[in-house]
Design an enzyme around this catalytic site. Structure first.
Site: not given
Ligand code: SDX
Length: 430
Positions: A267, A308, A366
């Site tokens: 996050h 996201h 971010d």
């Molecule tokens: C913020 O919610 C908000 O509004 C948050 C925010 C705000 O203003 O409050 O926008 C701020 O928190 C932005 C997000 C910052 N986080 C990151 O940058 C961390 C990296 N991102 C990931 O951890 C991830 O993308 C999340 C946690 C942000 C979202 O994850 P989800 O929605 O739970 O999706 P997921 O983890 O299920 O991902 C879907 C797929 C998965 O692969 P499969 O299991 O389907 O094979 O995409 C992959 C994930 O493994 N994946 C990634 C990835 N993000 C998702 N693979 C590599 N690198 C990534 N960054």
């Protein structure tokens, strides 16, 4: 289907048919009110709340597919271009843009609340010097309730208004104190002749030894960073604030809970994690190796700053942040910045590589913010503190919207997967 004017979703399960009301918002998907399921012996199941609307709200609307972000109906790119952070704070809290008199009064009132109780200086000195500033912020914001016990009646609208102003006004002062404390430098008092962003930068970087002139470009960039982080619907930290608020906890405790939730790298901690990731990659020659790690499902490594839960297209904030990044680096004469070059190469790969395209993993807010903050001279461990400072009006607006309306104690249920009832086994028989 419809029951008179009420649209319903009919759920056929076992020998039952359950009609669930369908509700429409002013924008976005309709929702199915599943409240009646409990009396029928069912819960819904939605770990991570991917398909769950936890509340109704009028504050912020996100269309993740279209990359749209509206604050009280105004698009984020127009607000970033034409407004400023304090005006957005007013909009989030009050629902309308201020006229000139309202704007002046709000800004002046915020300025007159930027100092904190002198006893908070003693409080902060209880932390070890190397304490992470987010640990300090969790503690010190929660402690504010000990200083304002005469205005903590959450059902008193004036108390809620005063608390909102105090938190918006004091977060930069507390954030700067957490930075100065870690550096062993004297705290710098706020100044009422400076703008909100100028004041924050002055409290961060001024010393008693010489005058500190804030660069107008850097101050504008900081104001825009705070503006871009101000609110974002029911994200994890805002949902935490609402959950804490639903118990009747005081607003300082609720905001401290939101700060704690924001800290996680999935996050608000992602901006710090982006810079740590770029440092770990170290050189453009290593990018392909790390991209391969990000694609490997058996490898926990993820590209921080990408992906996201809601945006399945470009985060509109990231676009504005990218433009601000170039402005700041240009102003500082560090446009040819190796970290930025690496970030741009990473972004290009992610936008073209089928793995990221298929999973719709775009840069989020971010991704660029950390590069700007580092270029301004803000240490990585302060990045999420700045995110928390920016997000304060959003947290407060959602808390106030909930407390000012009809709400219930938040209390989710579960799908129980544990042991069925069994008799206790005396020690002698184990
Ligand atoms: C913020 O919610 C908000 O509004 C948050 C925010 C705000 O203003 O409050 O926008 C701020 O928190 C932005 C997000 C910052 N986080 C990151 O940058 C961390 C990296 N991102 C990931 O951890 C991830 O993308 C999340 C946690 C942000 C979202 O994850 P989800 O929605 O739970 O999706 P997921 O983890 O299920 O991902 C879907 C797929 C998965 O692969 P499969 O299991 O389907 O094979 O995409 C992959 C994930 O493994 N994946 C990634 C990835 N993000 C998702 N693979 C590599 N690198 C990534 N960054």
């Amino acid at each position: 289907m419809a029951h008179g004017s009420q649209r319903v979703a009919r759920l056929s399960i076992d020998d039952k048919e359950i009609d669930l009301p369908v509700m429409a918002g002013s924008e976005g998907p309709n929702v199915i009110d599943v409240g009646a399921l409990t009396s029928q012996g069912y819960f819904t199941y939605d770990p991570g709340f991917v398909s769950t609307a936890s509340c109704d709200s009028e504050i912020t609307y996100i269309d993740g597919d279209a990359g749209v972000l509206l604050h009280r109906g105004y698009p984020i790119d127009q607000l970033a271009e034409q407004s400023d952070y304090l005006e957005l704070c007013y909009l989030l809290l009050n629902g309308e843009l201020p006229n000139a008199a309202e704007r002046e009064q709000f800004n002046t009132t915020v300025k007159r609340h930027t100092m904190v109780h002198e006893k908070l200086r003693t409080f902060i000195e209880g932390f070890r010097r190397e304490a992470h500033p987010m640990a300090i912020m969790c503690g010190i914001v929660g402690a504010l309730s000990a200083f304002y016990h005469n205005s903590l009646d959450i059902n008193n609208e004036e108390h809620r208004r005063r608390t909102a102003l105090r938190l918006i006004a004091k977060m930069p002062t507390l954030a700067a104190m957490s930075y100065k404390y870690a550096r062993g430098e004297p705290f710098v008092y706020p100044r009422n002749d400076l703008s909100y962003a100028e004041n924050f930068l002055h409290m961060m970087f001024a010393t008693p030894c010489e005058d500190y002139e804030v660069s107008p470009v850097i101050a504008r960039a900081m104001d825009r960073i705070l503006l871009l982080h101000a609110d974002h619907e029911q994200n994890a930290s805002t949902s935490t604030v609402r959950m804490a608020g639903s118990t009747g906890a005081n607003p300082y405790a609720c905001i401290a809970a939101g700060i704690a939730a924001l800290w996680g790298p999935a996050h608000g901690g992602a901006n710090e994690a982006v810079l740590n990731m770029l440092d770990e990659i170290g050189d453009e020659r290593n990018i392909d190796k790390f991209v391969a790690k990000a694609k490997d499902r058996d490898d926990p490594f993820r590209l921080m700053g990408f992906g996201h839960r809601v945006y399945k297209s470009y985060d509109p904030r990231a676009k504005v942040m990218q433009q601000t990044c170039h402005e700041v680096l240009n102003e500082l004469g560090v446009e040819d910045n190796p970290t930025l070059r690496m970030a741009q190469r990473l972004e290009k790969i992610a936008l073209e590589d089928s793995f990221f395209v298929e999973k719709r993993l775009y840069p989020n807010v971010d991704f660029y913010s950390g590069i700007i903050l580092k270029a301004i001279g803000i240490p990585v461990e302060m990045f999420t503190v700045i995110f928390a400072t920016g997000r304060t009006p959003g947290w407060i607006a959602h808390w106030n919207e909930m407390i000012g309306g009809a709400y219930r104690l938040g209390r989710p249920r579960q799908l129980y997967q544990g042991h069925q009832q069994r008799d206790f086994v005396p020690l002698a028989q184990r």
